[in-house]
Design an enzyme around this catalytic site. Structure first.
Site, PDB file in Angstrom:
ATOM      1  N   ASP A   1       0.897  -1.157   0.000  1.00 14.09           N
ATOM      2  CA  ASP A   1       0.000   0.000   0.000  1.00 14.09           C
ATOM      3  C   ASP A   1       0.931   1.201   0.000  1.00 14.09           C
ATOM      4  OD1 ASP A   1      -1.564   2.161   0.562  1.00 14.09           O
ATOM      5  OD2 ASP A   1      -2.794   1.154   2.053  1.00 14.09           O
ATOM      6  N   HIS A   2       1.024   1.863  -1.145  1.00 17.53           N
ATOM      7  CA  HIS A   2       2.091   2.868  -1.279  1.00 17.53           C
ATOM      8  C   HIS A   2       1.948   4.012  -0.277  1.00 17.53           C
ATOM      9  CE1 HIS A   2      -0.955   4.758  -3.898  1.00 17.53           C
ATOM     10  NE2 HIS A   2      -0.385   5.887  -3.531  1.00 17.53           N
TER      11      HIS A   2
ATOM     12  N   HIS B 180      -5.896   2.410   2.163  1.00 16.52           N
ATOM     13  CA  HIS B 180      -5.120   3.593   2.563  1.00 16.52           C
ATOM     14  C   HIS B 180      -5.581   4.167   3.911  1.00 16.52           C
ATOM     15  CE1 HIS B 180      -3.473   3.381  -1.319  1.00 16.52           C
ATOM     16  NE2 HIS B 180      -4.310   4.146  -1.965  1.00 16.52           N
TER      17      HIS B 180
END
Lengths: 514, 374
Positions: free
Chosen positions: A201-202, A264
């Protein structure tokens, strides 16, 4: 697990646990958009800064008809357009030698035999001891095919001290509900050990997100206040100015809840709300984050309408231009009820956060791109400077800005100069960019290096993904069983629907203006 | 307001000569002027991470540092105290100049440094530490950056007192007058400091790329036998880079547990050492090239085991790259980015370090032993 330090006398005494190890990065979907915009620029930037291992190479695997030279040109164009640092003409010829391409279909078992052979050749050329990272930059529907073929081709090494390492990176979304997420995880687990799986999950690779931990646990002044006694509420906002763009095919079947909140925003929430971990060890950190998810209070049907708002953007104005409503976007059904905006009031049922509301919201076609976590502290007692309740003092707010500018700010009350005793709110800003004057690496750069180093701290574990889905599925079920097909609309270029304002204003609070 | 020539978006005032006693009032005046005249009513932020005391003793050094300060404070905002010994104060024995560095940020201005220059005549340098002491900002770490070409312990009146104020001492023995004796005296001083003071040689940071490449390319997993069966190392370096070579060999000797047996000056441009480990000799030859920058230009490792020869030749290809030379190596050839870092970026990186570097200190110990057998 192979670790270059274990027998290397030049590294004896160094803590190399977090050093990237020699490896080949194999990108499934190596000709795709994510690879061109994010992955290859990330690799390039790290190579340019000397952060990559000396023994490193990339192999892209995809359907597109290309040879190594074409792929290098593909990479060059992507890097020229999307890299944090400009392309260095002098260095490029050396860098591009590390890029390779194999054309083939992911469901063709023969291609995996070819892949194995190419990887062995690259090992010899670059002195790589058999370490592999498989990056699945592919649609979710292809995960099972790729993963099982990788395994059947003998490309997965056991997890032990003597074997080269094999690691796999899986992009979100992991499933579209709990059941499908469990299926994806089961497929991964059938072929890889959990230690080898990196669910990316960047958002977790962003500097400010990591700074949440540094700020909370590297300073003595915040943690004592970090609880229901001093915090009034928390707001988490992830606002996008763009519309659905070219992602309609995926997005119309997913919506904002799945696209943003399940991953996120819930991950950000866990970092804000977690108890102090006793070590930076990946599993310790992930255990503590998981504990937050375990404490998420399910939203009941009775409370649903006062706790959850969904909406869809209609036509409006943005950046001085007319923009169409969601249902007029290319690839979106005219009757779509997919939400492009969600606001939720949630609670964490544990001692620390008892009765503290967390307001989370995300939306497309907001006035600007901005992500922020704001901790609003309780007001001072209504005496002395705060005696006038018609004009109460502004409470302290600690705001962590995640994008576009990473940094944090603290709003404090201070006396205005002059004879009168007047208190005025002042915002103290700390911006990474201007304070340190150097560019932070992109999230993908940091996360790729972490995988090379075998550090899973900033990646999601299986239980975390599934717990998120349990909580999200509850909301999806209520929506699915709702008798109403109506979905509120907000004008593009605004901060969301009136219903969302009501959700927070009922509690005598307001959404922050970003 | 003048813009710096460094290309950084940092601005500064022209400064004027003042008495030491007027430094604080001058600073206050600058802040007032900044708030009233320059900021145009916008928010002024001050960021400050360190006190940075710089000591130099020539006008050339002072001019070079003046170009480097904006680059440093752009990344590491600081109060900078630039002390110059051997100066020529226009009035009396000691005088000062004060200025600020600032830059526009989204919401207004950010002041990223207050710079106080203190210039002392040769017979007044002992005043410098006291001036520094009274102008440090509390609650912030203090670093002394020794720029003078004289090894620090050779200027005890200044250095020892400044070191007492500091959490960290940064020095750079490239270009030192009489490097051999300088290395010896500084190494002994460092070895004697077993407290929490961080002492750091920029030459060590210049070796970072080589240390990383050597560690990875000769790693036993990818080049079996290389490190354990080394027979000879040949190093070619540019003028003034002997300290760099010395440290590199010291690092290898310590990590690979070699003991120096002999050392000699073969010619004016060539040194030789013989080390021993487990009854095996390792020869190290260091050659100074007639011209070039103070860099290591070529590193050749030769090893053999059971009659099987191995070789790795690292060569600086140009200003930006180091390569493994294919025709002179048995390991795979590759090229790496390795731009020699600017001194300001080395200092900036080191300012952020808060712990002692055991590898550097170990390398110093071995380098000292290499001096003893010379």
């Amino acid at each position: 697990m192979f670790n270059a330090s274990s027998e290397n006398p030049l590294l004896a005494g160094t803590n190399t646990a977090n050093d990237p190890q020699p490896c080949i990065l194999v990108i499934f979907g190596g000709g795709g958009d994510l690879t061109r915009r994010k992955l290859l620029p990330a690799v390039y930037n790290q190579a340019l800064e000397g952060e990559l291992p000396a023994n490193f190479a990339v192999l892209g695997l995809a359907l597109e008809e290309m040879n190594d030279d074409d792929y290098r040109e593909f990479a060059r164009k992507g890097i020229e357009k999307h890299s944090r640092q400009p392309l260095d003409q002098a260095y490029w010829p050396d860098f591009e030698k590390r890029l390779h391409y194999l054309q083939g279909s992911f469901d063709d078992p023969d291609i995996y035999a070819q892949l194995k052979q190419r990887l062995d050749e690259i090992d010899k050329t670059f002195g790589i001891p058999g370490n592999r990272i498989f990056y699945l930059a592919i649609p979710p529907g292809l995960i099972e095919t790729c993963v099982s073929n990788i395994n059947h081709a003998g490309l997965v090494m056991p997890v032990d001290e003597t074997s080269p390492f094999t690691r796999i990176i899986v992009e979100k979304p992991i499933g579209k509900d709990l059941e499908s997420a469990r299926d994806v995880n089961a497929t991964l687990s059938k072929n890889f050990d959990e230690q080898q799986i990196y669910r990316i999950d960047h958002y977790l690779g962003k500097e400010t997100v990591q700074n949440i931990l540094a700020m909370r646990f590297g300073n003595a002044i915040f943690e004592p206040l970090w609880n229901s006694r001093y915090i009034d509420h928390v707001q988490i906002t992830v606002a996008e100015s763009e519309g659905v763009g070219t992602r309609a095919g995926y997005y119309d079947g997913a919506g904002a809840l799945r696209d943003m909140i399940q991953n996120h925003i819930l991950q950000l929430l866990t970092l804000i709300a977690m108890e102090p971990p006793w070590s930076m060890d990946a599993d310790v950190m992930r255990d503590h984050r998981q504990n937050v998810l375990n404490c998420l209070s399910p939203i009941s049907r009775k409370d649903f309408n006062s706790h959850v708002v969904r909406a869809q953007y209609g036509p409006g104005f943005q950046h001085g231009e007319d923009v169409p409503g969601y249902r007029r976007e290319t690839g979106v059904s005219q009757h779509s009820t997919t939400e492009t905006y969600v606001a939720i009031k949630l609670f964490i049922d544990n001692w620390r956060w008892s009765s503290v509301p967390f307001y989370i919201r995300t939306g497309k076609r907001m006035p600007k791109r901005a992500s922020e976590i704001a901790i609003q502290f309780k007001s001072v007692p209504p005496i002395l400077f705060n005696a006038n309740q018609e004009k109460p003092l502004e409470p302290n707010v600690l705001a962590l800005s995640i994008q576009p500018n990473e940094g944090l700010s603290l709003r404090i009350g201070t006396k205005l100069p002059g004879n009168k005793l007047r208190i005025y709110p002042v915002k103290m800003d700390f911006l990474y960019g201007s304070t340190f004057g150097e560019q932070s690496p992109e999230a993908y750069e940091r996360l790729l290096l972490d995988v090379m180093a075998g550090d899973a701290t900033l990646f999601m574990r299986r239980d975390s993904v599934e717990s998120s889905w349990v909580w999200i599925d509850n909301i999806l079920d209520i929506w699915a069983n709702s008798s109403s097909r109506w979905i509120p609309e907000y004008n593009a270029g605004t901060w969301g629907p009136l219903e969302a304002d009501r959700l927070i204003e009922t509690d005598n609070r307001k959404w922050r203006l970003l | 307001m003048t813009k710096q020539q460094s290309g950084f978006d940092i601005l500064t005032h022209p400064s004027r000569l003042i008495r030491i006693a007027d430094i604080d009032s001058e600073l206050a005046g600058l802040w007032k002027q900044f708030n009233e005249d320059i900021s145009e009513g916008k928010t002024v932020m001050r960021a400050c991470m360190s006190n940075l005391i710089i000591y130099c003793d020539s006008i050339e050094e002072l001019q070079q540092i003046s170009h480097e300060i904006p680059e440093i404070v752009d990344i590491h905002p600081a109060r900078v105290l630039l002390l110059m010994g051997n100066g020529q104060p226009s009035d009396g024995k000691i005088e000062a100049l004060v200025t600020m560095y600032y830059q526009p940020v989204s919401a207004g201005w950010q002041v990223c440094a207050e710079r106080i220059d203190v210039i002392a005549s040769p017979d007044s340098i002992e005043y410098l530490p006291s001036v520094a002491r009274s102008h440090l900002i509390g609650d912030l770490p203090t670093t002394v950056w020794w720029v003078s070409r004289q090894p620090p312990p050779n200027v005890p009146a200044v250095f020892l007192e400044l070191a007492e104020l500091a959490n960290q001492v940064i020095y750079d023995n490239i270009g030192w007058e009489n490097p051999l004796s300088g290395i010896t005296v500084m190494t002994r001083w460092v070895a004697a400091r077993q407290d929490s003071l961080i002492v750091y040689n920029l030459a060590w940071r210049r070796l970072t790329v080589f240390r990383k490449l050597i560690s990875q390319v000769l790693d036993p997993k990818v080049a079996p036998d290389a490190l354990n069966s080394l027979k000879e190392i040949t190093i070619e370096h540019g003028p003034h880079a002997l300290p760099l070579t010395w440290l590199l060999v010291g690092w290898l000797a310590y990590q690979l547990e070699w003991k120096p047996v002999t050392g000699k000056r073969v010619s004016s441009s060539e040194l030789f050492w013989r080390f021993r480990k487990n009854n095996t000799d390792i020869k190290v030859i260091a050659r100074r090239l007639p011209e070039g920058e103070p860099l290591i230009y070529e590193l050749m490792f030769d090893w053999s085991r059971s009659g099987k020869q191995g070789r790795a030749c690292f060569k600086r290809l140009d200003d930006e790259r180091i390569g493994i030379v294919e025709e002179r190596s048995t390991v795979p050839a590759r090229v790496f980015t390795a731009q020699p870092p600017h001194r300001s970026s080395l200092v900036t990186s080191q300012l952020a370090r808060r712990d002692r570097d055991k590898f550097f200190e170990n390398a110093l110990v071995a380098a000292n032993e290499m001096t003893d057998v010379f």
